[in-house]
Design an enzyme around this catalytic site. Structure first.
Site, PDB file in Angstrom:
ATOM      1  CD  GLU A   1      -2.983   0.804   2.382  1.00 42.04           C
ATOM      2  OE1 GLU A   1      -3.588  -0.283   2.401  1.00 42.04           O
ATOM      3  OE2 GLU A   1      -3.132   1.685   3.238  1.00 42.04           O
TER       4      GLU A   1
ATOM      5  CG  ASP B   1      -1.649   4.509   2.795  1.00 42.58           C
ATOM      6  OD1 ASP B   1      -2.163   3.901   1.858  1.00 42.58           O
ATOM      7  OD2 ASP B   1      -1.556   4.051   3.950  1.00 42.58           O
TER       8      ASP B   1
ATOM      9  CD  GLU C   1      -4.460   7.344   5.779  1.00 44.97           C
ATOM     10  OE1 GLU C   1      -5.116   6.310   5.676  1.00 44.97           O
ATOM     11  OE2 GLU C   1      -3.895   7.679   6.838  1.00 44.97           O
TER      12      GLU C   1
ATOM     13  CB  THR D   1       3.143  10.073   3.102  1.00 47.47           C
ATOM     14  OG1 THR D   1       4.329  10.304   3.882  1.00 47.47           O
ATOM     15  CG2 THR D   1       2.676  11.374   2.467  1.00 47.47           C
ATOM     16  CG  ASN D   2       2.577   4.266   6.540  1.00 46.31           C
ATOM     17  OD1 ASN D   2       3.757   3.934   6.434  1.00 46.31           O
ATOM     18  ND2 ASN D   2       1.811   3.809   7.518  1.00 46.31           N
TER      19      ASN D   2
ATOM     20  CG  ASP E   1       4.776   0.171  11.955  1.00 49.46           C
ATOM     21  OD1 ASP E   1       3.660   0.691  12.166  1.00 49.46           O
ATOM     22  OD2 ASP E   1       5.081  -0.967  12.344  1.00 49.46           O
TER      23      ASP E   1
ATOM     24  CD  GLU F   1       3.419   5.447  10.608  1.00 48.40           C
ATOM     25  OE1 GLU F   1       4.642   5.395  10.894  1.00 48.40           O
ATOM     26  OE2 GLU F   1       2.579   4.669  11.075  1.00 48.40           O
TER      27      GLU F   1
ATOM     28  CD1 TRP G   1      -8.118   7.122  14.021  1.00 46.25           C
ATOM     29  CD2 TRP G   1      -6.463   8.285  13.100  1.00 46.25           C
ATOM     30  NE1 TRP G   1      -8.161   6.904  12.666  1.00 46.25           N
ATOM     31  CE2 TRP G   1      -7.151   7.601  12.069  1.00 46.25           C
ATOM     32  CE3 TRP G   1      -5.369   9.084  12.760  1.00 46.25           C
ATOM     33  CZ2 TRP G   1      -6.795   7.704  10.727  1.00 46.25           C
ATOM     34  CZ3 TRP G   1      -5.005   9.185  11.416  1.00 46.25           C
ATOM     35  CH2 TRP G   1      -5.712   8.490  10.424  1.00 46.25           C
TER      36      TRP G   1
ATOM     37  N   GLY H   1      -4.793  14.123  17.684  1.00 41.39           N
ATOM     38  CA  GLY H   1      -4.764  12.891  18.473  1.00 41.39           C
ATOM     39  C   GLY H   1      -6.121  12.425  18.966  1.00 41.39           C
TER      40      GLY H   1
END
Length: 290
Positions: free
Chosen positions: A104, A106, A108, A122-123, A131, A133, A198, A202
């Site tokens: 994937e 990303d 977002e 982004t990831n 993990d 990011e 989230w 946060g």
């Protein structure tokens, strides 16, 4: 993690002999390129297929996916994000394969309360593990006009662009044991959904449902990419520019990414020693432009 796929399609394993079709969908019709996956009438294709709108209310979000699957390419989408108080909302544009060991890539867009900036998240996932990011603020208002968001994916690297300005590079470091997405075909996905547990500060700022429906706008999807064709038939586009196959950053690109990362990056997993107390991921020591 990007919004999960809401369609009922099943995806089997792809044989190594699967054919790749080099295609370009330049500002094509959303009717031809995309399928609505969830949200019913909350997702609308208008203007003869040139515009697509996703909306979110207290009952459901909405989303769409590409009809085609791809293995490498350049993917452009023009977006105008949810305006005003977008706290709690997440708008997405990403590539994803299927199954438990998914790949994937990303984009977002995490909404915020009126007057506060969006966070661009982004990831990169490979073989089911992410993990990786990085997050950014923007140098413009992404709700005032359309801007072009680009994912360039080839066998050497992934580059994230906004209006042709690079903000992130994720290089292929398989040689030192870092998985890289290169064998699983992916579809293009977009969605608008509620993540107020989230997404904004946060989870401290919740979605204000009195402002619903929230709407994000899409247009001018371009895919200059290898289209995977499960029936093993393929043709080729002789005139299509295939520069994306080997594209990296030139000197101007390196200067631009330095500017973005120095001024607008707000989180980088490669600097998060608290998250990785036993040592930062190995790729963090290898590339200047993670």
């Amino acid at each position: 993690m990007a919004q999960p796929d809401y369609s009922n399609s099943k995806y089997g394993a792809f044989a190594l002999t699967i054919a790749c079709l080099i295609v370009a969908a330049f500002a094509g019709s959303f009717y031809d390129e995309m399928d609505i996956t969830f949200g019913g009438e909350r997702a609308k294709i208008l203007n003869g297929g040139q515009d697509l709108y996703l909306s979110l209310d207290q009952y459901s979000g909405s989303g769409f996916q590409s009809k085609n699957e791809y293995l490498f390419g350049r993917f452009d989408m023009q977006l105008k994000l949810v305006p005003d108080n977008s706290a709690g909302t997440v708008t997405t544009f990403y590539l994803s394969s299927q199954g438990t060991g998914r790949d994937e890539i990303d984009f977002e867009f995490l909404g915020n309360s009126t007057g506060n900036p969006y966070t661009i998240h982004t990831n990169v996932y490979s073989q089911g593990k992410g993990d990786k990011e990085q997050q950014f603020h923007l140098w413009f208002d992404p709700t005032a006009a359309f801007h072009t968001y680009t994912i360039l994916w080839n066998s050497q690297r992934i580059i994230f662009y906004i209006d042709d300005i690079p903000l992130r590079v994720f290089n292929n470091h398989e040689a030192i044991g870092v998985p890289f997405p290169k064998s699983q075909p992916m579809k293009v996905y977009s969605s608008l959904w509620n993540a107020d547990d989230w997404a904004t500060q946060g989870g401290r700022v919740k979605t204000d449902w009195t402002k619903a429906p929230f709407t994000a706008s899409y247009k001018k999807f371009n895919a200059n990419a290898n289209k995977v064709n499960a029936d093993s038939k393929s043709t080729s586009s002789e005139n299509e520019n295939q520069a994306w196959r080997t594209l990296g950053l030139d000197a101007a690109g390196r200067n631009r990414i330095r500017w973005v990362q120095n001024k607008y990056m707000i989180y980088n997993y490669c600097n998060d020693c608290n998250r990785f107390p036993n040592g930062l991921p190995v790729e963090c020591t290898r590339s200047r432009f993670l």
